[in-house]
Scaffold this motif. Sequence first.
Motif, short mmCIF file in Angstrom:
data_model
loop_
_atom_site.label_atom_id
_atom_site.label_comp_id
_atom_site.label_asym_id
_atom_site.label_seq_id
_atom_site.Cartn_x
_atom_site.Cartn_y
_atom_site.Cartn_z
N TYR A 117 5.23 1.40 -10.04
CA TYR A 117 4.20 2.42 -9.89
C TYR A 117 2.79 1.87 -10.00
CZ TYR A 117 7.58 6.21 -9.74
OH TYR A 117 8.60 7.05 -9.36
N CYS A 118 2.63 0.59 -10.30
CA CYS A 118 1.26 0.05 -10.40
C CYS A 118 0.64 -0.02 -9.00
CB CYS A 118 1.27 -1.34 -11.03
SG CYS A 118 -0.36 -2.12 -10.99
N PRO A 119 -0.40 0.76 -8.74
CA PRO A 119 -0.97 0.78 -7.39
C PRO A 119 -1.69 -0.51 -7.01
CG PRO A 119 -2.31 2.07 -8.89
CD PRO A 119 -1.13 1.62 -9.68
N ALA A 120 -2.07 -1.30 -8.01
CA ALA A 120 -2.83 -2.53 -7.73
C ALA A 120 -1.93 -3.76 -7.67
CB ALA A 120 -3.88 -2.71 -8.82
N HIS A 121 -0.64 -3.56 -7.81
CA HIS A 121 0.31 -4.69 -7.81
C HIS A 121 -0.09 -5.75 -8.84
CE1 HIS A 121 1.72 -2.73 -4.20
NE2 HIS A 121 0.53 -2.88 -3.66
N ALA A 122 -0.46 -5.28 -10.01
CA ALA A 122 -0.97 -6.18 -11.05
C ALA A 122 0.09 -6.56 -12.08
CB ALA A 122 -2.15 -5.52 -11.77
N ILE A 123 1.24 -5.88 -12.07
CA ILE A 123 2.26 -6.12 -13.10
C ILE A 123 3.33 -7.04 -12.53
CG2 ILE A 123 4.00 -5.00 -14.57
CD1 ILE A 123 2.15 -2.56 -14.68
N PRO A 124 3.65 -8.10 -13.23
CA PRO A 124 4.47 -9.16 -12.63
C PRO A 124 5.97 -8.83 -12.60
CG PRO A 124 3.95 -9.73 -14.89
CD PRO A 124 3.23 -8.44 -14.61
N VAL A 142 2.43 -11.65 -17.63
CA VAL A 142 0.98 -11.72 -17.49
C VAL A 142 0.52 -10.69 -16.46
CG1 VAL A 142 -0.99 -13.16 -16.89
CG2 VAL A 142 0.96 -14.14 -18.08
N VAL A 143 -0.21 -9.69 -16.91
CA VAL A 143 -0.79 -8.72 -15.99
C VAL A 143 -1.99 -9.35 -15.31
CG1 VAL A 143 -1.98 -6.49 -15.86
CG2 VAL A 143 0.02 -6.76 -17.36
N ASP A 144 -2.09 -9.18 -14.01
CA ASP A 144 -3.19 -9.75 -13.23
C ASP A 144 -4.41 -8.83 -13.40
OD1 ASP A 144 -4.98 -10.68 -11.35
OD2 ASP A 144 -3.44 -11.11 -9.85
N ARG A 147 -6.67 -7.81 -10.55
CA ARG A 147 -6.21 -6.70 -9.71
C ARG A 147 -6.31 -5.37 -10.45
NH1 ARG A 147 -3.30 -8.01 -5.16
NH2 ARG A 147 -2.87 -10.21 -4.88
N CYS A 148 -5.96 -5.39 -11.73
CA CYS A 148 -5.94 -4.15 -12.51
C CYS A 148 -7.34 -3.56 -12.67
CB CYS A 148 -5.32 -4.40 -13.87
SG CYS A 148 -5.53 -3.04 -15.06
N PHE A 149 -8.30 -4.35 -13.13
CA PHE A 149 -9.58 -3.78 -13.52
C PHE A 149 -10.34 -3.10 -12.39
CE2 PHE A 149 -9.64 -6.39 -17.58
CZ PHE A 149 -9.48 -5.28 -18.38
N PRO A 150 -10.37 -3.66 -11.17
CA PRO A 150 -11.08 -2.93 -10.11
C PRO A 150 -10.49 -1.54 -9.87
CG PRO A 150 -10.65 -5.20 -9.45
CD PRO A 150 -9.90 -4.97 -10.72
N TYR A 151 -9.16 -1.44 -9.94
CA TYR A 151 -8.53 -0.12 -9.76
C TYR A 151 -8.84 0.78 -10.95
CZ TYR A 151 -5.23 3.18 -7.84
OH TYR A 151 -4.69 4.29 -7.27
N PHE A 152 -8.69 0.21 -12.14
CA PHE A 152 -8.96 0.91 -13.39
C PHE A 152 -10.37 1.51 -13.39
CE2 PHE A 152 -10.48 0.61 -17.79
CZ PHE A 152 -9.41 1.06 -18.55
N ALA A 153 -11.32 0.70 -12.91
CA ALA A 153 -12.72 1.13 -12.93
C ALA A 153 -13.01 2.24 -11.91
CB ALA A 153 -13.64 -0.07 -12.67
N TYR A 157 -9.79 5.18 -15.21
CA TYR A 157 -9.12 4.27 -16.15
C TYR A 157 -7.62 4.16 -15.85
CZ TYR A 157 -13.34 5.82 -18.52
OH TYR A 157 -14.63 6.19 -18.79
N CYS A 158 -7.23 4.45 -14.66
CA CYS A 158 -5.84 4.36 -14.16
C CYS A 158 -4.80 4.74 -15.21
CB CYS A 158 -5.56 2.97 -13.59
SG CYS A 158 -3.92 2.90 -12.83
N SER A 159 -4.31 3.78 -15.98
CA SER A 159 -3.33 4.04 -17.05
C SER A 159 -1.98 4.51 -16.53
CB SER A 159 -3.85 5.05 -18.08
OG SER A 159 -5.10 4.67 -18.59
N ILE A 160 -1.71 4.42 -15.24
CA ILE A 160 -0.43 4.87 -14.70
C ILE A 160 0.74 4.19 -15.42
CG2 ILE A 160 1.09 4.73 -12.67
CD1 ILE A 160 -1.40 5.16 -10.92
N CYS A 161 0.57 2.90 -15.73
CA CYS A 161 1.68 2.15 -16.32
C CYS A 161 2.11 2.69 -17.68
CB CYS A 161 1.33 0.67 -16.42
SG CYS A 161 -0.27 0.33 -17.17
N LEU A 162 1.26 3.46 -18.35
CA LEU A 162 1.64 3.97 -19.67
C LEU A 162 2.53 5.21 -19.59
CD1 LEU A 162 -1.69 3.34 -21.63
CD2 LEU A 162 0.28 1.84 -21.35
S1 SF4 Z 1 -3.77 0.34 -15.50
FE1 SF4 Z 1 -3.11 0.86 -13.38
S2 SF4 Z 1 -3.76 -0.91 -12.16
FE2 SF4 Z 1 -3.77 -1.57 -14.31
S3 SF4 Z 1 -1.73 -2.48 -14.66
FE3 SF4 Z 1 -1.61 -0.30 -15.29
S4 SF4 Z 1 -0.87 0.77 -13.42
FE4 SF4 Z 1 -1.62 -1.25 -12.77
#
Ligand code: SF4
Length: 212
Positions: A117-124, A142-144, A147-153, A157-162
């Motif tokens: 579900y990570c839209p930024a493909h940041a989770i390995p 290692v989360v990239d 990739r994460c922060f630009p989407y987060f910003a 604050y995204c937070s989908i992964c939680l």
């Molecule tokens: S906060 Fe969003 S972009 Fe960042 S790792 Fe989690 S799901 Fe991916």
Amino acid sequence: MRWREFQVVPSRESAIECLRVYFTLGETVIQLAAYIRSLGYPCTVEHPIGDSDLLHVPIGLKAGFGELGRHGSIIHPTLGPLFRMGSVALTLDLAIDHPIDAGIAKFCDTCRACRKYCPAHAIPDQRTPSAGKDHLGNDRYVVDTGRCFPYFAKHYYCSICLPVCVYNHKEWARDFEGFTTKLFPQVVMEEPPAPVDPDPARRHQYLKLNRL
Ligand code: SF4
Ligand code: SF4
């Protein structure tokens, strides 16, 4: 954080909940530090929202607050990952807590919900041996962040992964105050912005640190 505010994520509600907890937790650590000082011990507030000289996650892992998830956040065995952390640093003899092994890190090796579900493909997909060890001696995921922060910003604050993490209290479909919720959040995924540091040579260099 309250699970009810993450029923649609990312959203204005989930962003406000992040900031509400950053603020109230910040007030809590300030009050805790004031109390410790009133007992005669100097201490330092390490605020949860960034004005901090230490990383809360490694300390939380050492204190047995949970395990390090694939998404890079701590997962508490019953609270899940929907929380924030703040610290008060001081020198004082205290009873020492220890890291826990509740089988969560092992479960992450087969579950990939946050990655999916990570839209930024940041989770390995795999652990990275060169990235050092977690508190149990596993190679870290290692989360990239590039990739994460630009989407987060750009997206509340995204937070989908939680909230998509299976380690939430959502199997009861209500939060800790009895509010009835959905079993799984509505996930809003947009096209990700360009990564900040697409050139692998310019990414963070992760030394082989052993934090056991
Ligand atoms: S906060 Fe969003 S972009 Fe960042 S790792 Fe989690 S799901 Fe991916
Ligand atoms: S969603 Fe699954 S893989 Fe990701 S952190 Fe939670 S348990 Fe681990």
